[in-house]
Design a protein around this motif. Sequence first.
Motif: not given
Length: 339
Positions: A70-86
């Motif tokens: 899920h994206l309730r945890n801000p860490y996972f949100a940051e992780l998702t954005m880093a993967i999408e960017d890469a």
Amino acid sequence: MRRPTIKDVAADCGVSKATVSLVLRDSPQIGEDTKQRVRESMVRLGYVYNRRAADMRSQRSRTLGLVVTHLRNPYFAELTMAIEDAASTNGYTLFQGFSRDEVPRQRRLLETMAEHRIDGLILLPSHDSRQEDLREALGGARLPHVLIARSVRGYDCDYVGADNVRSGVLVGEHLGTLGVSSAAFLGGAEGSSARGDRIEGLNVGLRSAGVTSPLALSLPAIGDEGGISLVDRMLERIPCPDAIVAYNDMYAVGVMNGLRARGIIPGRDVAVASFDDVPDAAFQQPPLTSAAGHPEIVGARATRLLLDRLEDPDRAPRSVLVEPDLIPRASTTSWSGRA
């Protein structure tokens, strides 16, 4: 009127078809002047790249899948954005899904992504995933994949995550140097590899700093239980310890609210520390001490590892642990009982 082709573009600007193809892939082998000349020719001729046809020729869809809880945890949100960017930087489109930490939902997402012929997958597994679940959903499809943030016992594949044992050591050593003599660990799902590693490291760090009885209590969360109710359960069992370590920053915010509701001032009466160091950690009252897990690095390295796997499907699995950093703040350093 027929559509212009790569051959037409090559003839128009005086280069080979192979050079035009490399320009389309933005290859570093081609100089910027040549790239500019080829692109100007494409615009002049009205050439439109047919990616679908190219993908059919290469047997690649140029798509990757990402499944997180899920994206309730801000860490996972940051992780998702880093993967999408890469992924985007490397010319891939990212399909995303959310398991909500449920194995059946996770299985359906993995099967659906495999059916849509993605080239590879990055997975943050649900906390109760078993090796049998992943082998059935991923092994049968022979889908290249990388696990992130949580490992699964007995399942051997590429993995990238913060070094959670080392994170726990850093927190434990820090608390020990402040003079704490007792600590409790609150939150996280029982059976989660990250939770187990953080507790292991915390005990090591506390002992190395001279704390003889490190953890007075370790309470996993029940379902979606938050930090406030964890504090209530803790105080039903033991007196308030010198320090509370939360599984992550989300739990830590609830823990500090739960303490205040009981008339206990976090940072002054009890040291509070946590993991992940999400952006809001520095803006809590008091600012929260946390071990940074660097999601931007985890995401970039996981994507790179998956792309390497696509190029070399038969290589041995690799495990990459990202070095954490402890960010001390007032939630621990202002503790009134420190030596």
